[in-house]
Write an enzyme that holds these catalytic residues in place. Structure first.
Site, PDB file in Angstrom:
ATOM      1  N   SER A 128      56.593  36.400  39.464  1.00  0.00           N
ATOM      2  CA  SER A 128      55.887  37.315  38.556  1.00  0.00           C
ATOM      3  C   SER A 128      55.638  38.657  39.213  1.00  0.00           C
ATOM      4  O   SER A 128      55.419  38.735  40.432  1.00  0.00           O
ATOM      5  CB  SER A 128      54.538  36.688  38.187  1.00  0.00           C
ATOM      6  OG  SER A 128      53.666  37.660  37.670  1.00  0.00           O
ATOM      7  N   GLU A 130      52.995  40.048  39.030  1.00  0.00           N
ATOM      8  CA  GLU A 130      51.633  39.963  39.569  1.00  0.00           C
ATOM      9  C   GLU A 130      51.656  39.762  41.088  1.00  0.00           C
ATOM     10  O   GLU A 130      50.646  39.952  41.749  1.00  0.00           O
ATOM     11  CB  GLU A 130      50.873  38.817  38.905  1.00  0.00           C
ATOM     12  CG  GLU A 130      50.320  39.145  37.530  1.00  0.00           C
ATOM     13  CD  GLU A 130      49.203  40.178  37.564  1.00  0.00           C
ATOM     14  OE1 GLU A 130      48.251  39.986  38.344  1.00  0.00           O
ATOM     15  OE2 GLU A 130      49.286  41.165  36.824  1.00  0.00           O
ATOM     16  N   TYR A 152      46.101  33.715  40.696  1.00  0.00           N
ATOM     17  CA  TYR A 152      47.373  33.525  39.987  1.00  0.00           C
ATOM     18  C   TYR A 152      48.504  34.201  40.796  1.00  0.00           C
ATOM     19  O   TYR A 152      49.533  33.584  41.093  1.00  0.00           O
ATOM     20  CB  TYR A 152      47.307  34.121  38.573  1.00  0.00           C
ATOM     21  CG  TYR A 152      48.669  34.160  37.923  1.00  0.00           C
ATOM     22  CD1 TYR A 152      49.220  33.035  37.352  1.00  0.00           C
ATOM     23  CD2 TYR A 152      49.424  35.341  37.936  1.00  0.00           C
ATOM     24  CE1 TYR A 152      50.494  33.057  36.806  1.00  0.00           C
ATOM     25  CE2 TYR A 152      50.697  35.378  37.381  1.00  0.00           C
ATOM     26  CZ  TYR A 152      51.221  34.236  36.819  1.00  0.00           C
ATOM     27  OH  TYR A 152      52.486  34.266  36.282  1.00  0.00           O
TER      28      TYR A 152
HETATM   29  O1  G4F Z   1      48.296  40.393  28.786  1.00  0.00           O
HETATM   30  P1  G4F Z   1      47.632  40.172  30.090  1.00  0.00           P
HETATM   31  O2  G4F Z   1      46.622  39.091  30.136  1.00  0.00           O
HETATM   32  O3  G4F Z   1      48.812  39.966  31.124  1.00  0.00           O
HETATM   33  P2  G4F Z   1      48.897  40.112  32.715  1.00  0.00           P
HETATM   34  O4  G4F Z   1      47.597  39.874  33.378  1.00  0.00           O
HETATM   35  O5  G4F Z   1      49.580  41.402  33.016  1.00  0.00           O
HETATM   36  O6  G4F Z   1      49.842  38.886  33.114  1.00  0.00           O
HETATM   37  C1  G4F Z   1      50.991  38.540  32.362  1.00  0.00           C
HETATM   38  O7  G4F Z   1      52.138  39.127  32.922  1.00  0.00           O
HETATM   39  C2  G4F Z   1      52.473  38.661  34.244  1.00  0.00           C
HETATM   40  C3  G4F Z   1      53.728  39.391  34.684  1.00  0.00           C
HETATM   41  O8  G4F Z   1      53.358  40.625  35.203  1.00  0.00           O
HETATM   42  C4  G4F Z   1      52.666  37.162  34.228  1.00  0.00           C
HETATM   43  F1  G4F Z   1      52.982  36.722  35.465  1.00  0.00           F
HETATM   44  C5  G4F Z   1      51.398  36.494  33.736  1.00  0.00           C
HETATM   45  O9  G4F Z   1      51.585  35.080  33.661  1.00  0.00           O
HETATM   46  C6  G4F Z   1      51.097  37.014  32.341  1.00  0.00           C
HETATM   47  O10 G4F Z   1      52.158  36.635  31.485  1.00  0.00           O
HETATM   48  O11 G4F Z   1      46.902  41.513  30.567  1.00  0.00           O
HETATM   49  C7  G4F Z   1      47.585  42.743  30.625  1.00  0.00           C
HETATM   50  C8  G4F Z   1      46.595  43.865  30.909  1.00  0.00           C
HETATM   51  C9  G4F Z   1      45.658  43.596  32.094  1.00  0.00           C
HETATM   52  O12 G4F Z   1      45.575  44.763  32.868  1.00  0.00           O
HETATM   53  C10 G4F Z   1      44.306  43.323  31.459  1.00  0.00           C
HETATM   54  O13 G4F Z   1      43.183  43.709  32.243  1.00  0.00           O
HETATM   55  O14 G4F Z   1      45.734  44.006  29.767  1.00  0.00           O
HETATM   56  C11 G4F Z   1      44.404  44.196  30.216  1.00  0.00           C
HETATM   57  N1  G4F Z   1      43.480  43.811  29.136  1.00  0.00           N
HETATM   58  C12 G4F Z   1      42.586  44.636  28.540  1.00  0.00           C
HETATM   59  N2  G4F Z   1      41.869  43.969  27.636  1.00  0.00           N
HETATM   60  C13 G4F Z   1      43.335  42.583  28.604  1.00  0.00           C
HETATM   61  C14 G4F Z   1      42.326  42.680  27.654  1.00  0.00           C
HETATM   62  N3  G4F Z   1      43.996  41.428  28.846  1.00  0.00           N
HETATM   63  C15 G4F Z   1      43.649  40.328  28.104  1.00  0.00           C
HETATM   64  N4  G4F Z   1      44.320  39.183  28.301  1.00  0.00           N
HETATM   65  N5  G4F Z   1      42.642  40.386  27.153  1.00  0.00           N
HETATM   66  C16 G4F Z   1      41.955  41.540  26.900  1.00  0.00           C
HETATM   67  O15 G4F Z   1      41.051  41.554  26.048  1.00  0.00           O
END
Ligand code: G4F
Length: 332
Positions: A128, A130, A152
């Site tokens: 990932s 990440e 993670y």
């Molecule tokens: O959609 P996210 O939860 O994805 P994140 O953390 O980037 O991880 C995903 O991608 C990775 C690959 O780079 C994978 F390995 C992992 O398994 C997963 O598929 O969050 C994306 C961004 C973050 O910066 C987070 O802080 O969105 C921001 N965010 C802002 N508000 C939020 C929210 N994320 C989530 N989930 N929910 C919110 O309300």
């Protein structure tokens, strides 16, 4: 000769797209699933609906070496795609221990079972972006130093190192894809993109008045999951195992995603989106942007679906699922 593929995480977004791709290529496709999924197919196997008759599912737990050993010995796969994980970064802050246990041990058990039972099996590990975390350079490539910012991310670095070590120590054909964020209408609702597009549909249908989000300034390199699983398959068709960054090379902020998703539905996000400090992470990854030139050169892989098309497809799908008919929304 018919080839057998074993996929962990087959019920998820990537697993379901990969299973369909491999069926189309003539593989016999097997999936490892938790027993609860077999007992509750209406809820837990929905992403496999269109291919359910063509995949063979086996109950196993990534927390049990014995159950993985048994499943691998039944299938004796030629190719193994290890996609299953606790993959929600935010949750890894709530339960660091189970994230590390499931993700590291699960990968180790599967690698060990493959080495013992099918040492010539080609192995794919779902790494990932990440792993880059607080990266020292933008864009990130295969040589960029890892600085994970969550358990993670740490668990994925460990899985990546295990995979490389099995390649070097036991000469296994074991490769890792360092996949940047990849989305689709099949994305889980906990991830920000699907939370936004399903939120838009709920607002349009009058079932919700606002959408609460955390950090809108984080930037991600978002591609389409259907295209990313093709890269996984390509990695295992190479003569030699290796590691590859898979990304679009273009980065956008969460705010840009929100703005476009709402605008596509004819709404101004500023009237509906509320900031929620509880949704900020203790340590954030501020910017991810991948350089996939190695994959383009060696695998002949490239992405086609751009940011706007991805956002529109996800909004349209969630609106259709909510029974909202809108002019100009593309049926897919
Ligand atoms: O959609 P996210 O939860 O994805 P994140 O953390 O980037 O991880 C995903 O991608 C990775 C690959 O780079 C994978 F390995 C992992 O398994 C997963 O598929 O969050 C994306 C961004 C973050 O910066 C987070 O802080 O969105 C921001 N965010 C802002 N508000 C939020 C929210 N994320 C989530 N989930 N929910 C919110 O309300």
């Amino acid at each position: 000769m018919e080839r057998r593929a074993l996929i962990t995480g087959i019920t998820g977004q990537d697993g379901s797209y990969l299973a369909a791709l491999l069926i189309g290529k003539g593989y016999e496709v097997h999936g490892l699933v938790r027993r609860v999924a077999l007992e509750d197919p209406e809820h837990r196997l929905t992403r496999l609906d269109s291919i359910r008759a063509q995949v063979k599912l086996h109950a196993a737990s990534l927390e049990s070496y014995a159950s993985i050993h048994q499943a691998v010995s039944k299938v004796m796969p030629h190719e193994c795609y290890h996609l299953a994980a606790q993959s929600f970064v935010s949750y890894s802050f709530d339960d660091e221990f189970s994230t590390l246990n499931a993700n590291i041990n699960g990968t180790h058990y599967l690698l060990a079972a493959a080495k013992n039972l099918v040492p010539k099996c080609r192995f794919y590990f779902a790494g990932s972006s990440e792993m880059f975390g607080h990266a020292g350079e933008v864009p990130q490539n295969e040589n960029t130093h890892f600085h994970p910012r969550s358990t993670y991310g740490i668990s994925k670095v460990a899985g990546f190192d295990l995979t490389r070590n099995y390649r070097e120590a036991y000469k296994m054909h074991a490769s890792s894809g360092i996949l940047f964020n990849h989305e689709s209408p099949r994305r889980g609702y906990e991830f920000v993109t699907r939370k936004i597009t399903s939120g838009v549909a709920r607002i349009l249908s009058g079932r919700s008045k606002e959408l609460r989000l955390g950090n809108l300034e984080a930037k991600r390199d978002w591609g389409h999951a259907r295209e990313y699983v093709d890269a996984m398959w390509r990695m295992l068709q190479q003569d030699d195992p290796d590691d590859y960054v898979i990304a679009t090379g273009v980065t956008h902020s969460v705010r840009e995603f929100v703005e476009l998703a709402f605008a596509h539905a004819g709404l101004d996000y500023r009237q509906y989106v509320a900031g929620d400090p509880d949704l900020f992470r203790p340590a954030e990854v501020n910017i991810l942007q991948g350089d996939s030139s190695k994959a383009r050169r060696k695998l002949g892989w490239k992405h086609e679906v751009g940011f706007e098309e991805l956002v529109r497809e996800m909004v349209d799908a969630d609106c259709r699922a909510a029974g909202i008919e809108r002019k100009g929304s593309a049926a897919r």
